[in-house]
Scaffold this motif. Structure first.
Motif, PDB file in Angstrom:
ATOM      1  N   CYS A 125       0.839  -1.192   0.000  1.00  0.00           N
ATOM      2  CA  CYS A 125       0.000   0.000   0.000  1.00  0.00           C
ATOM      3  C   CYS A 125       0.875   1.243   0.000  1.00  0.00           C
ATOM      4  O   CYS A 125       1.824   1.347   0.782  1.00  0.00           O
ATOM      5  CB  CYS A 125      -0.915  -0.012   1.225  1.00  0.00           C
ATOM      6  SG  CYS A 125      -1.912   1.489   1.405  1.00  0.00           S
ATOM      7  N   SER A 126       0.563   2.199  -0.873  1.00  0.00           N
ATOM      8  CA  SER A 126       1.358   3.425  -0.979  1.00  0.00           C
ATOM      9  C   SER A 126       1.093   4.376   0.185  1.00  0.00           C
ATOM     10  O   SER A 126       1.812   5.361   0.345  1.00  0.00           O
ATOM     11  CB  SER A 126       1.047   4.133  -2.299  1.00  0.00           C
ATOM     12  OG  SER A 126      -0.319   4.506  -2.354  1.00  0.00           O
ATOM     13  N   ILE A 127       0.084   4.087   1.007  1.00  0.00           N
ATOM     14  CA  ILE A 127      -0.244   4.967   2.126  1.00  0.00           C
ATOM     15  C   ILE A 127       0.234   4.398   3.460  1.00  0.00           C
ATOM     16  O   ILE A 127       0.997   5.036   4.180  1.00  0.00           O
ATOM     17  CB  ILE A 127      -1.759   5.237   2.173  1.00  0.00           C
ATOM     18  CG1 ILE A 127      -2.166   6.024   0.921  1.00  0.00           C
ATOM     19  CG2 ILE A 127      -2.139   6.017   3.436  1.00  0.00           C
ATOM     20  CD1 ILE A 127      -3.638   6.269   0.789  1.00  0.00           C
ATOM     21  N   CYS A 128      -0.171   3.170   3.785  1.00  0.00           N
ATOM     22  CA  CYS A 128       0.225   2.591   5.078  1.00  0.00           C
ATOM     23  C   CYS A 128       1.465   1.705   4.968  1.00  0.00           C
ATOM     24  O   CYS A 128       2.006   1.274   5.985  1.00  0.00           O
ATOM     25  CB  CYS A 128      -0.927   1.796   5.681  1.00  0.00           C
ATOM     26  SG  CYS A 128      -1.356   0.285   4.768  1.00  0.00           S
ATOM     27  N   GLN A 153      -2.468   3.004 -12.327  1.00  0.00           N
ATOM     28  CA  GLN A 153      -1.598   3.882 -11.543  1.00  0.00           C
ATOM     29  C   GLN A 153      -0.461   3.096 -10.885  1.00  0.00           C
ATOM     30  O   GLN A 153      -0.644   1.960 -10.456  1.00  0.00           O
ATOM     31  CB  GLN A 153      -2.413   4.596 -10.465  1.00  0.00           C
ATOM     32  CG  GLN A 153      -3.605   5.370 -10.995  1.00  0.00           C
ATOM     33  CD  GLN A 153      -3.240   6.435 -12.001  1.00  0.00           C
ATOM     34  OE1 GLN A 153      -2.399   7.287 -11.737  1.00  0.00           O
ATOM     35  NE2 GLN A 153      -3.874   6.388 -13.178  1.00  0.00           N
ATOM     36  N   LYS A 154       0.701   3.715 -10.789  1.00  0.00           N
ATOM     37  CA  LYS A 154       1.844   3.056 -10.157  1.00  0.00           C
ATOM     38  C   LYS A 154       1.640   2.930  -8.649  1.00  0.00           C
ATOM     39  O   LYS A 154       1.970   1.906  -8.053  1.00  0.00           O
ATOM     40  CB  LYS A 154       3.128   3.846 -10.455  1.00  0.00           C
ATOM     41  CG  LYS A 154       3.567   3.764 -11.911  1.00  0.00           C
ATOM     42  CD  LYS A 154       4.878   4.495 -12.124  1.00  0.00           C
ATOM     43  CE  LYS A 154       5.328   4.382 -13.579  1.00  0.00           C
ATOM     44  NZ  LYS A 154       6.607   5.098 -13.823  1.00  0.00           N
ATOM     45  N   GLU A 155       1.119   3.976  -8.034  1.00  0.00           N
ATOM     46  CA  GLU A 155       0.879   3.949  -6.590  1.00  0.00           C
ATOM     47  C   GLU A 155      -0.574   3.578  -6.328  1.00  0.00           C
ATOM     48  O   GLU A 155      -1.485   4.265  -6.794  1.00  0.00           O
ATOM     49  CB  GLU A 155       1.222   5.304  -5.967  1.00  0.00           C
ATOM     50  CG  GLU A 155       2.714   5.621  -5.983  1.00  0.00           C
ATOM     51  CD  GLU A 155       3.053   6.809  -5.098  1.00  0.00           C
ATOM     52  OE1 GLU A 155       2.123   7.459  -4.604  1.00  0.00           O
ATOM     53  OE2 GLU A 155       4.254   7.069  -4.900  1.00  0.00           O
ATOM     54  N   ALA A 160      -8.133  -1.191   3.446  1.00  0.00           N
ATOM     55  CA  ALA A 160      -8.254  -0.616   4.796  1.00  0.00           C
ATOM     56  C   ALA A 160      -8.100   0.906   4.763  1.00  0.00           C
ATOM     57  O   ALA A 160      -8.802   1.627   5.478  1.00  0.00           O
ATOM     58  CB  ALA A 160      -7.220  -1.231   5.728  1.00  0.00           C
ATOM     59  N   CYS A 161      -7.183   1.411   3.925  1.00  0.00           N
ATOM     60  CA  CYS A 161      -6.983   2.856   3.820  1.00  0.00           C
ATOM     61  C   CYS A 161      -8.151   3.533   3.108  1.00  0.00           C
ATOM     62  O   CYS A 161      -8.490   4.682   3.411  1.00  0.00           O
ATOM     63  CB  CYS A 161      -5.669   3.164   3.107  1.00  0.00           C
ATOM     64  SG  CYS A 161      -4.198   2.854   4.129  1.00  0.00           S
ATOM     65  N   LEU A 162      -8.769   2.835   2.179  1.00  0.00           N
ATOM     66  CA  LEU A 162      -9.971   3.365   1.539  1.00  0.00           C
ATOM     67  C   LEU A 162     -11.112   3.408   2.554  1.00  0.00           C
ATOM     68  O   LEU A 162     -11.819   4.413   2.682  1.00  0.00           O
ATOM     69  CB  LEU A 162     -10.349   2.505   0.330  1.00  0.00           C
ATOM     70  CG  LEU A 162     -11.322   3.106  -0.695  1.00  0.00           C
ATOM     71  CD1 LEU A 162     -11.228   2.358  -2.023  1.00  0.00           C
ATOM     72  CD2 LEU A 162     -12.768   3.103  -0.224  1.00  0.00           C
ATOM     73  N   TYR A 163     -11.261   2.338   3.311  1.00  0.00           N
ATOM     74  CA  TYR A 163     -12.329   2.214   4.310  1.00  0.00           C
ATOM     75  C   TYR A 163     -12.216   3.286   5.401  1.00  0.00           C
ATOM     76  O   TYR A 163     -13.216   3.879   5.824  1.00  0.00           O
ATOM     77  CB  TYR A 163     -12.261   0.821   4.933  1.00  0.00           C
ATOM     78  CG  TYR A 163     -13.221   0.574   6.075  1.00  0.00           C
ATOM     79  CD1 TYR A 163     -14.562   0.301   5.832  1.00  0.00           C
ATOM     80  CD2 TYR A 163     -12.778   0.606   7.392  1.00  0.00           C
ATOM     81  CE1 TYR A 163     -15.438   0.069   6.881  1.00  0.00           C
ATOM     82  CE2 TYR A 163     -13.646   0.372   8.450  1.00  0.00           C
ATOM     83  CZ  TYR A 163     -14.982   0.103   8.185  1.00  0.00           C
ATOM     84  OH  TYR A 163     -15.849  -0.118   9.220  1.00  0.00           O
ATOM     85  N   SER A 164     -10.999   3.565   5.841  1.00  0.00           N
ATOM     86  CA  SER A 164     -10.794   4.530   6.936  1.00  0.00           C
ATOM     87  C   SER A 164     -10.901   5.981   6.472  1.00  0.00           C
ATOM     88  O   SER A 164     -11.055   6.888   7.292  1.00  0.00           O
ATOM     89  CB  SER A 164      -9.421   4.309   7.576  1.00  0.00           C
ATOM     90  OG  SER A 164      -8.396   4.692   6.668  1.00  0.00           O
ATOM     91  N   GLY A 165     -10.796   6.204   5.155  1.00  0.00           N
ATOM     92  CA  GLY A 165     -10.790   7.560   4.629  1.00  0.00           C
ATOM     93  C   GLY A 165      -9.398   8.102   4.403  1.00  0.00           C
ATOM     94  O   GLY A 165      -9.222   9.192   3.845  1.00  0.00           O
ATOM     95  N   ALA A 166      -8.364   7.334   4.818  1.00  0.00           N
ATOM     96  CA  ALA A 166      -6.979   7.788   4.645  1.00  0.00           C
ATOM     97  C   ALA A 166      -6.631   7.955   3.170  1.00  0.00           C
ATOM     98  O   ALA A 166      -5.890   8.870   2.799  1.00  0.00           O
ATOM     99  CB  ALA A 166      -6.018   6.798   5.308  1.00  0.00           C
ATOM    100  N   ALA A 167      -7.166   7.090   2.311  1.00  0.00           N
ATOM    101  CA  ALA A 167      -6.872   7.167   0.879  1.00  0.00           C
ATOM    102  C   ALA A 167      -7.399   8.464   0.282  1.00  0.00           C
ATOM    103  O   ALA A 167      -6.694   9.157  -0.464  1.00  0.00           O
ATOM    104  CB  ALA A 167      -7.477   5.960   0.158  1.00  0.00           C
ATOM    105  N   ALA A 168      -8.641   8.820   0.618  1.00  0.00           N
ATOM    106  CA  ALA A 168      -9.220  10.061   0.104  1.00  0.00           C
ATOM    107  C   ALA A 168      -8.486  11.275   0.664  1.00  0.00           C
ATOM    108  O   ALA A 168      -8.211  12.247  -0.063  1.00  0.00           O
ATOM    109  CB  ALA A 168     -10.699  10.124   0.453  1.00  0.00           C
TER     110      ALA A 168
END
Length: 250
Positions: A125-128, A153-155, A160-168
């Motif tokens: 995951c590019s976020i977590c 997309q490369k990243e 889980a990050c989509l669900y938590s809102g971290a992705a947005a």
């Protein structure tokens, strides 16, 4: 016995998007892998590989494959390249690479989302930065409402990050059409939940956002889709538990 080219063509004629047998789908993806090897040695296979990619919604791969044989002076090639660029095929993930488990999103049953996520031991995951997690490869909308396919997309980021809102929060992306907020009477918090913390679903409705049902001032939960006869979408109100069935008009 049919050779590989004839077998792939037979799959394409029957319509991969409507094929529900996962064993058959797995066979098709294995054939595509063989076709990729063939095309590397013999460019004539790129035309068939282009059609195979389009059949499973891999439009960028289709464009890349066709560019190997594309002749900018040929009118048919120009027309086909334009068609590829504007194609919105139904995204289909190889069964063996689909996510095994997903968070329980508020507005959609996770079982419906099997073609929105892909999973392998190498995924990160590019976020977590977690590995071996289901990554989102569905559609999203930029802040200017341009449509993006995360598959290209490369990243990429995890469920889980989509669900938590971290992705947005990190990317500024919405995952369901901003038009949903314009055509509904739902509260702002509910609209944001559907747009920014729910995987894209309107492609399941052929981009008709008005199909998404509302009850008790809130969006209903999409529980299942029945395509056995006429396509039906089964929603349930999160508050009064009423079931609402929407039938696709043909």
């Amino acid at each position: 016995m049919l050779n590989m080219k004839e077998t792939v063509t037979a799959f394409l004629k029957q319509g991969i998007g409507s094929l529900e047998d996962e064993n058959k789908l797995e066979e098709f993806f294995q054939l595509v892998a063989q076709l990729e090897q063939k095309a590397a040695d013999d460019p004539q296979y790129y035309a068939l590989l282009t059609d195979a990619y389009l059949a499973v919604g891999y439009t960028q791969k289709a464009k890349d494959a066709f560019s190997k044989i594309y002749n900018p002076k040929n009118k048919k090639d120009i027309k086909k390249m334009l068609n590829i660029e504007h194609t919105k095929s139904k995204l289909i993930v190889q069964p063996s690479k689909r996510a095994k488990s997903l968070p329980q999103f508020r507005y959609v049953n996770s079982q419906i989302l099997k073609n929105h996520f892909i999973e392998s031991d190498e995924n990160q995951c590019s976020i977590c930065a977690k590995t071996a997690v289901p990554l989102y490869i569905g559609r999203a909308y930029s802040e200017t409402e341009d449509e993006i396919l995360l598959l290209n997309q490369k990243e990429q980021f995890c469920a889980a990050c989509l669900y938590s809102g971290a992705a947005a929060d990190k990317t500024g992306l919405a995952f369901n059409s901003p038009y949903l907020g314009q055509c509904s009477a739902a509260a702002e918090d509910f609209i944001r939940e559907l747009e920014y913390r729910t995987p894209e679903c309107t492609s399941l409705f052929d981009d008709n956002e008005e199909i998404w049902q509302i009850c008790c001032g809130d969006f209903c939960r999409l529980e299942r889709i029945d395509s056995t006869a006429e396509e039906k979408f089964y929603f349930q109100c999160l508050h009064c538990k009423k079931e609402i069935v929407w039938t696709k008009m043909t």
